[in-house]
Design an enzyme around this catalytic site. Structure first.
Site, PDB file in Angstrom:
ATOM      1  CD  GLU A  91      -3.125  -0.925   2.683  1.00 26.90           C
ATOM      2  OE1 GLU A  91      -2.928   0.180   3.185  1.00 26.90           O
ATOM      3  OE2 GLU A  91      -3.104  -1.785   2.471  1.00 26.90           O
ATOM      4  CG  HIS A 150      -6.390   0.595   4.482  1.00 25.31           C
ATOM      5  ND1 HIS A 150      -5.521  -0.253   4.628  1.00 25.31           N
ATOM      6  CD2 HIS A 150      -7.215   0.533   5.412  1.00 25.31           C
ATOM      7  CE1 HIS A 150      -5.545  -0.615   5.633  1.00 25.31           C
ATOM      8  NE2 HIS A 150      -6.803  -0.017   6.774  1.00 25.31           N
TER       9      HIS A 150
HETATM   10  P1  NAD Z   1     -11.396  -8.781  16.307  1.00 21.33           P
HETATM   11  O1  NAD Z   1     -10.305  -8.949  17.101  1.00 21.33           O
HETATM   12  O2  NAD Z   1     -12.802  -8.493  17.358  1.00 21.33           O
HETATM   13  O3  NAD Z   1     -12.333 -10.020  15.605  1.00 21.33           O
HETATM   14  C1  NAD Z   1     -11.171 -10.732  14.892  1.00 21.33           C
HETATM   15  C2  NAD Z   1     -11.573 -12.060  14.890  1.00 21.33           C
HETATM   16  O4  NAD Z   1     -10.617 -13.003  14.554  1.00 21.33           O
HETATM   17  C3  NAD Z   1     -11.710 -12.503  16.243  1.00 21.33           C
HETATM   18  O5  NAD Z   1     -13.322 -13.303  16.523  1.00 21.33           O
HETATM   19  C4  NAD Z   1     -10.725 -14.183  16.462  1.00 21.33           C
HETATM   20  O6  NAD Z   1     -11.125 -14.814  17.061  1.00 21.33           O
HETATM   21  C5  NAD Z   1     -10.333 -14.103  15.113  1.00 21.33           C
HETATM   22  N1  NAD Z   1      -9.323 -14.577  14.750  1.00 21.33           N
HETATM   23  C6  NAD Z   1      -8.204 -14.766  14.839  1.00 21.33           C
HETATM   24  N2  NAD Z   1      -7.203 -15.369  14.249  1.00 21.33           N
HETATM   25  C7  NAD Z   1      -7.931 -15.866  13.532  1.00 21.33           C
HETATM   26  C8  NAD Z   1      -7.530 -17.371  12.929  1.00 21.33           C
HETATM   27  N3  NAD Z   1      -6.515 -17.932  12.291  1.00 21.33           N
HETATM   28  N4  NAD Z   1      -8.828 -17.818  11.506  1.00 21.33           N
HETATM   29  C9  NAD Z   1      -9.890 -16.909  11.216  1.00 21.33           C
HETATM   30  N5  NAD Z   1     -10.185 -16.039  12.589  1.00 21.33           N
HETATM   31  C10 NAD Z   1      -9.494 -15.545  13.458  1.00 21.33           C
HETATM   32  O7  NAD Z   1     -11.139  -7.674  15.218  1.00 21.33           O
HETATM   33  P2  NAD Z   1     -12.409  -6.664  14.302  1.00 21.33           P
HETATM   34  O8  NAD Z   1     -12.167  -5.146  14.947  1.00 21.33           O
HETATM   35  O9  NAD Z   1     -12.843  -7.459  13.983  1.00 21.33           O
HETATM   36  O10 NAD Z   1     -11.058  -6.319  13.347  1.00 21.33           O
HETATM   37  C11 NAD Z   1     -11.011  -7.273  12.137  1.00 21.33           C
HETATM   38  C12 NAD Z   1      -9.163  -6.790  11.773  1.00 21.33           C
HETATM   39  O11 NAD Z   1      -9.986  -6.028  10.196  1.00 21.33           O
HETATM   40  C13 NAD Z   1      -8.592  -5.873  12.518  1.00 21.33           C
HETATM   41  O12 NAD Z   1      -7.705  -6.485  13.144  1.00 21.33           O
HETATM   42  C14 NAD Z   1      -8.016  -5.113  11.144  1.00 21.33           C
HETATM   43  O13 NAD Z   1      -6.593  -5.773  10.493  1.00 21.33           O
HETATM   44  C15 NAD Z   1      -9.237  -5.404  10.227  1.00 21.33           C
HETATM   45  N6  NAD Z   1      -9.094  -3.581  10.007  1.00 21.33           N
HETATM   46  C16 NAD Z   1      -9.556  -3.637   8.855  1.00 21.33           C
HETATM   47  C17 NAD Z   1     -10.080  -1.635   8.397  1.00 21.33           C
HETATM   48  C18 NAD Z   1      -9.736  -1.426   7.256  1.00 21.33           C
HETATM   49  O14 NAD Z   1      -9.753  -0.303   6.935  1.00 21.33           O
HETATM   50  N7  NAD Z   1      -9.939  -2.270   6.068  1.00 21.33           N
HETATM   51  C19 NAD Z   1     -10.439  -0.609   9.096  1.00 21.33           C
HETATM   52  C20 NAD Z   1     -10.692  -1.413  10.951  1.00 21.33           C
HETATM   53  C21 NAD Z   1      -9.712  -3.435  11.391  1.00 21.33           C
END
Ligand code: NAD
Length: 304
Positions: free
Chosen positions: A259, A278
């Protein structure tokens, strides 16, 4: 005390820091070299998904007590180096949940109904009625990989659209699954049975290239992949192959292994892909919440 804000922060967040009596220095996305210069006398740094707070940056900041990440993912902060120095790392994990979930659906609609493709063609003066044949979402199966905050919101929206919801998460929350009419299955079953696969896992060692060539081949040739998690969760080269060779039908991507995505990247040449830079958390609501929450936490960490 001095706070370095190294990424755009909502003005309400800036006000909170200033009202607390801190000297606030703002510089948008400095390079690592510049960041090393900037941090030498700061008590706190605030970042978003950029810039990277590396071990070198942390070592160059003897007074640093807190690193604030306005948003969720902490993969741009060297947590180990921070821990060694006793530096507190705070984030605002719920601030962008709904925004990211809504963007995932925005991407899904754009791919399923070929909206971005049709728009592009109309601007070229081409009326692509036949090539823009899409699919309905009602009655289709969505597989949510990572059923945390964002995954849960995505599943709620999917449920409201009349989709069948499959879930994969190593830490399954059965009560929430019941709320969204979802069913936990193993990853392979989810990939085989879903018409839409949407990724909401954090980037950790276990999720690096979680979606690789082998797993893309398990998906239906009619399936759509949505990635609004982190670029590295998908093996991009394998995805390009999958999209070119028709192993899957399309993809909606908000995040990339590199990115900004280079202008001549193979993904930009494919009509069955919708790309956004993003912007999952780029809404007025998410940024206001993130700015306020992170500023409040930094004030609390520095003033107790
Ligand atoms: P969260 O921690 O609430 O949820 C993540 C989930 O993934 C958890 O339930 C966890 O148990 C699960 N997990 C962990 N390892 C795993 C695996 N190997 N296989 C399947 N599931 C697994 O996080 P969230 O708030 O839901 O955010 C998720 C992700 O979204 C963040 O870590 C970030 O990277 C991404 N995000 C992207 C943006 C964007 O601008 N596109 C913005 C915010 C967050």
């Amino acid at each position: 005390m001095k706070v370095l804000v190294a990424a755009p922060l909502h003005e309400k967040g800036m006000e909170i820091l200033k009202k607390a009596g801190f000297e606030v220095v703002f510089e948008k996305y400095p390079s690592e070299e510049r960041l090393i210069e900037l941090v030498k006398d700061v008590d706190a740094i605030i970042v978003r998904s950029k810039p990277k707070v590396t071990r070198k940056v942390i070592e160059a900041a003897p007074k640093l007590k807190v690193i604030g990440r306005a948003g969720v993912g902490l993969d741009n902060v060297d947590l180990e180096a921070a821990k060694e120095r006793g530096i507190k790392v705070v984030n605002s994990p719920e601030s962008s949940t709904r925004s990211v979930a809504e963007l995932a659906f925005g991407l899904l609609f754009a791919v399923a109904r070929k909206i971005a493709f049709a728009d592009r063609k109309m601007r070229e003066g081409v009326w692509v009625k036949e090539q823009a044949m899409g699919i309905e979402l009602e009655g289709k199966t969505i597989g949510v990989v990572g059923f945390g905050r964002i995954g849960y919101q995505v599943a709620r929206i999917a449920n409201a659209f009349g989709m069948n919801v499959l879930l994969y998460d190593p830490a399954p929350n059965e009560e929430r699954a019941r709320e969204v009419g979802g069913k936990f299955v193993d990853l392979e079953t989810l990939l085989r049975e879903s018409d839409v696969v949407t990724l909401h896992v954090p980037l950790i060692d276990a999720t690096y290239h979680l979606i690789n060539e082998e797993r893309l081949k398990l998906m239906k040739p009619t399936a759509i992949l949505i990635n609004a998690a982190r670029g590295e969760v998908v093996d991009t080269n394998a995805l390009v192959k999958a999209l070119k060779e028709g192993w899957i039908a399309g993809a909606g991507l908000d995040v990339f292994e590199e990115e900004p995505l280079p202008a001549d990247h193979p993904l930009t040449k494919l009509d069955n892909v919708v790309l956004t830079p993003h912007i999952g958390a780029s809404t007025v609501e998410a940024q206001t919440r993130a700015g306020i929450q992170i500023a409040e936490q930094v004030v609390k960490a520095l003033k107790g």
